[in-house]
Design a protein around this motif. Structure first.
Motif, short mmCIF file in Angstrom:
data_model
loop_
_atom_site.label_atom_id
_atom_site.label_comp_id
_atom_site.label_asym_id
_atom_site.label_seq_id
_atom_site.Cartn_x
_atom_site.Cartn_y
_atom_site.Cartn_z
N PHE A 1 5.22 -14.80 -2.37
CA PHE A 1 5.64 -13.32 -2.57
C PHE A 1 6.48 -12.88 -1.20
N VAL A 2 7.36 -11.75 -1.93
CA VAL A 2 8.24 -11.19 -0.97
C VAL A 2 7.47 -9.76 -0.96
N THR A 3 7.83 -8.80 0.15
CA THR A 3 7.49 -7.50 0.48
C THR A 3 8.98 -6.85 1.14
N VAL A 4 9.34 -5.93 0.64
CA VAL A 4 10.50 -5.23 1.25
C VAL A 4 10.13 -3.72 1.52
N GLY A 5 10.20 -3.60 2.90
CA GLY A 5 10.09 -2.24 3.49
C GLY A 5 10.37 -2.18 4.91
N LYS B 1 4.90 2.96 5.36
CA LYS B 1 5.11 1.96 4.28
C LYS B 1 4.00 1.01 3.99
N ARG B 2 3.02 1.13 4.87
CA ARG B 2 1.81 0.02 4.75
C ARG B 2 1.97 -1.22 4.49
N LEU B 3 2.78 -1.65 5.27
CA LEU B 3 3.07 -3.23 5.27
C LEU B 3 1.57 -4.16 5.70
N ASP B 4 0.78 -3.49 6.07
CA ASP B 4 -0.39 -4.11 6.56
C ASP B 4 -1.19 -4.55 5.41
N LEU B 5 -1.06 -3.76 4.21
CA LEU B 5 -1.49 -4.27 2.99
C LEU B 5 -1.07 -5.50 2.42
N ALA B 6 0.10 -5.88 2.78
CA ALA B 6 0.81 -7.22 2.24
C ALA B 6 -0.08 -8.35 2.73
N LEU B 7 -0.36 -8.16 4.21
CA LEU B 7 -1.22 -9.13 4.94
C LEU B 7 -2.77 -9.21 4.24
N GLU B 8 -3.13 -8.08 3.78
CA GLU B 8 -4.41 -8.05 3.31
C GLU B 8 -4.45 -8.87 1.92
N PHE B 9 -3.27 -8.39 1.15
CA PHE B 9 -3.06 -9.19 -0.23
C PHE B 9 -2.84 -10.72 -0.14
N SER B 10 -2.33 -11.19 0.97
CA SER B 10 -1.87 -12.72 1.35
C SER B 10 -3.33 -13.41 1.50
N ALA B 11 -3.87 -12.60 2.46
CA ALA B 11 -5.30 -13.08 2.91
C ALA B 11 -6.34 -13.23 1.91
N SER C 1 -5.62 -13.56 -1.33
CA SER C 1 -5.11 -14.14 -2.61
C SER C 1 -4.65 -15.78 -2.19
N GLY C 2 -4.56 -15.80 -0.91
CA GLY C 2 -4.29 -17.21 -0.44
C GLY C 2 -2.83 -17.49 -0.52
N ILE C 3 -2.02 -16.43 -1.13
CA ILE C 3 -0.42 -16.75 -1.32
C ILE C 3 0.23 -16.56 -0.31
N ARG C 4 1.15 -17.58 0.07
CA ARG C 4 2.13 -16.96 1.38
C ARG C 4 2.78 -16.09 0.89
N GLY C 5 3.47 -15.11 2.02
CA GLY C 5 4.36 -14.07 1.67
C GLY C 5 5.42 -13.89 2.89
N VAL C 6 6.65 -13.03 2.45
CA VAL C 6 7.51 -12.80 3.36
C VAL C 6 7.79 -11.39 3.26
N GLU D 1 -5.79 -11.66 12.94
CA GLU D 1 -7.17 -11.18 12.55
C GLU D 1 -7.51 -11.64 11.22
N LEU D 2 -6.42 -11.45 10.46
CA LEU D 2 -6.66 -11.75 8.76
C LEU D 2 -6.56 -13.37 8.42
N LYS D 3 -5.81 -13.84 9.21
CA LYS D 3 -5.36 -15.16 9.00
C LYS D 3 -4.62 -15.18 7.70
N ALA D 4 -3.67 -14.29 7.67
CA ALA D 4 -2.63 -14.36 6.68
C ALA D 4 -1.60 -15.04 6.89
N ASN D 5 -1.17 -15.67 5.61
CA ASN D 5 0.11 -16.78 5.46
C ASN D 5 1.26 -15.85 5.43
N VAL D 6 1.83 -15.24 6.43
CA VAL D 6 3.01 -14.25 6.27
C VAL D 6 4.04 -14.37 7.26
N VAL D 7 5.46 -14.37 6.89
CA VAL D 7 6.14 -14.49 7.81
C VAL D 7 7.06 -13.27 7.74
#
Length: 347
Positions: free
Chosen positions: A186-190, A196-206, A208-213, A233-239
Motif C-alpha cells: 500500500f501507499v500513504t501520501v501526506g 496527518k496521523r501517518l503513525d496510523l499507516a504503521l499500525e495498519f501495516s503491523a 495487516s502484515g501488508i508492507r507500505g510506502v 516498536e510495531l515492527k511495521a514493514n514500511v518504507v
C-alpha cells in the motif's frame, strides 16, 4: 474586469491547498481579468499577478492568524469581486462581492489537531473571539465548500449553506500510472506532520502484515524520527520516502495495489483521487470527506481497514477501472467549469 485573489501566502511546497490556488489563478488568467493577489507575506511562487501584502518578510508560524490579517491587504484593493481561497470569511463584502472557498473551520466539531490538545485549543482562543464578525461576513458572501463534509462544518460554525465544489486534482498525470494488477503493498501520501496521523499507516501495516510506502513533503525531522521509532516498536514493514520527487510518487503508485488514507477529519483528500486514477483501491476514514468519494471503502477503525484490505488487495481489474473513471470527475477542467459558473454572476 478587476478581481482580487485572496490567499494568506503562496509557496512552492506541494500541498492540496496550493494546487487549488494555482488552478484558480489559471482560471482568472484564462478569463483575461485584471487580477491583484492579496497575501499576508511575499509570495515565493510567482502566479503572475501584482501583489499587495501586509508583512514584508516570510513568517512560517501562526498560519491561522496570517489568514485573518490578510484582510488588511485585501481591503486595499477595489475589485469587482474577491475570490478568497483561505476559507476564512474576513470582512470584504462591504467593498465588493465576496466569494469564499473553504474547508471545515478549525473550531468545528470535526476531529483535527486543533481539538486534540490543550495547546491547540489555547492557540485558537483569540480566533474564536472574532467568530461573531466572521459569522456576519459569512452570511453576506458566497460560500463554497470543498466537500459535503466541509459544508456541514461550515453550517455548524457560520450558520450558512455552502455550495460544494470539489477541488481540482491533477488526474491526467496519475492516469499515466494506471494499472489493473498491482503488487501487494500500500501507499500513504501526506505531509510528515503530526496532524496527518501517518503513525496510523504503521499500525495498519503491523496489523495487516501488508508492507507500505509513506510518501510526503517534510519541513522538519522530528516527526519522521518519531515515526521511525514507532515503526521499530510495531515492527511495521514500511518504507519512508520524505520529499520524494513527482517521478518517484508516480512510479510507486504505478506498482501498488492499495492506498491507505490515515487522516480522520480530512476535509477532502486529494491523494485519494490520485490513487484512484492510478488504479489503487483507496481505504479512507469514515469520518472524512474521502468517504464521500469512495463510500464502499470507508473504515471506522484500523481493524476495519485491515479487513477491507484483505478483501481488496487483489481487486479485479473491473473495480480498478471503475475507480479510475470515477476519478475523472475531479479534474481541473471540471473544477474550473463549476467555479466559472459562480464567478460569471459578477461579470
Amino acid at each position: 474586469m478587476k478581481a482580487t485573489l485572496v490567499i494568506h501566502r503562496v509557496t512552492k511546497s506541494p500541498s492540496g491547498e496550493g494546487f487549488v490556488v494555482r488552478v484558480s489563478a489559471e482560471l482568472l488568467r484564462e478569463k483575461n481579468l485584471d487580477v491583484t493577489l492579496a497575501t499576508f507575506s511575499p509570495p515565493t511562487d510567482d502566479l503572475g499577478f501584482k501583489n499587495v501584502r501586509v508583512f514584508p518578510i516570510h513568517l512560517r508560524r501562526f498560519d491561522k492568524y496570517q489568514r485573518l490579517l490578510t484582510m488588511y491587504s485585501a481591503r486595499k484593493t477595489r475589485p469587482d469581486f474577491f475570490l478568497n481561497m483561505m476559507g476564512v470569511p474576513i470582512p470584504l463584502s462591504d467593498i465588493a462581492p465576496h466569494v469564499v472557498y473553504g474547508v471545515a473551520p478549525e473550531f468545528s466539531s470535526v476531529p483535527s489537531k486543533y481539538s486534540s490538545s490543550l495547546f491547540w485549543k489555547l492557540y485558537l482562543m483569540p480566533m474564536k473571539a472574532v467568530i461573531g464578525k466572521l459569522k456576519s461576513e459569512a452570511k453576506r458572501c458566497v460560500y463554497l465548500a470543498n466537500s459535503k463534509y466541509s459544508a456541514k462544518a461550515i453550517k455548524e460554525v457560520y450558520d450558512v449553506e455552502a455550495t460544494v465544489i470539489y477541488p481540482p486534482v491533477d488526474v491526467q498525470d496519475f492516469l499515466k500510472a494506471f494499472h489493473e494488477t498491482g503488487e501487494p503493498f500500500f501507499v500513504t501520501v501526506g505531509r510528515f506532520e503530526e496532524g496527518k496521523r501517518l503513525d496510523l499507516a504503521l499500525e495498519f501495516s503491523a496489523r495487516s502484515g501488508i508492507r507500505g510506502v509513506v510518501i510526503g513533503a517534510m519541513e522538519g525531522k522530528s516527526y519522521l524520527k518519531y515515526l521511525q521509532k514507532r515503526k521499530e516498536e510495531l515492527k511495521a514493514n514500511v518504507v519512508f520516502l520524505p520529499n520524494a520527487s513527482r517521478a518517484q510518487l508516480l512510479e510507486t503508485m504505478s506498482r501498488a495495489s492499495l492506498y491507505f488514507h490515515p487522516t480522520p477529519g480530512e476535509h477532502f483528500g486529494i491523494p485519494i483521487v490520485e490513487a484512484m486514477a492510478s488504479g489503487l483501491i483507496p481505504l479512507v476514514p469514515e469520518d472524512s470527506g474521502g468517504a464521500e468519494i469512495v463510500p464502499e471503502f470507508k473504515y471506522r477503525s484500523i481493524q476495519d481497514a485491515v479487513e477491507l484490505a484483505k478483501g481488496w488487495v487483489e481487486a479485479p481489474p473491473s473495480v480498478r477501472r471503475e475507480l479510475r473513471d470515477r476519478s475523472t470527475m475531479f479534474s481541473r477542467e471540471n473544477y474550473k467549469e463549476k467555479m466559472l459558473n459562480i464567478l460569471e454572476k459578477f461579470s
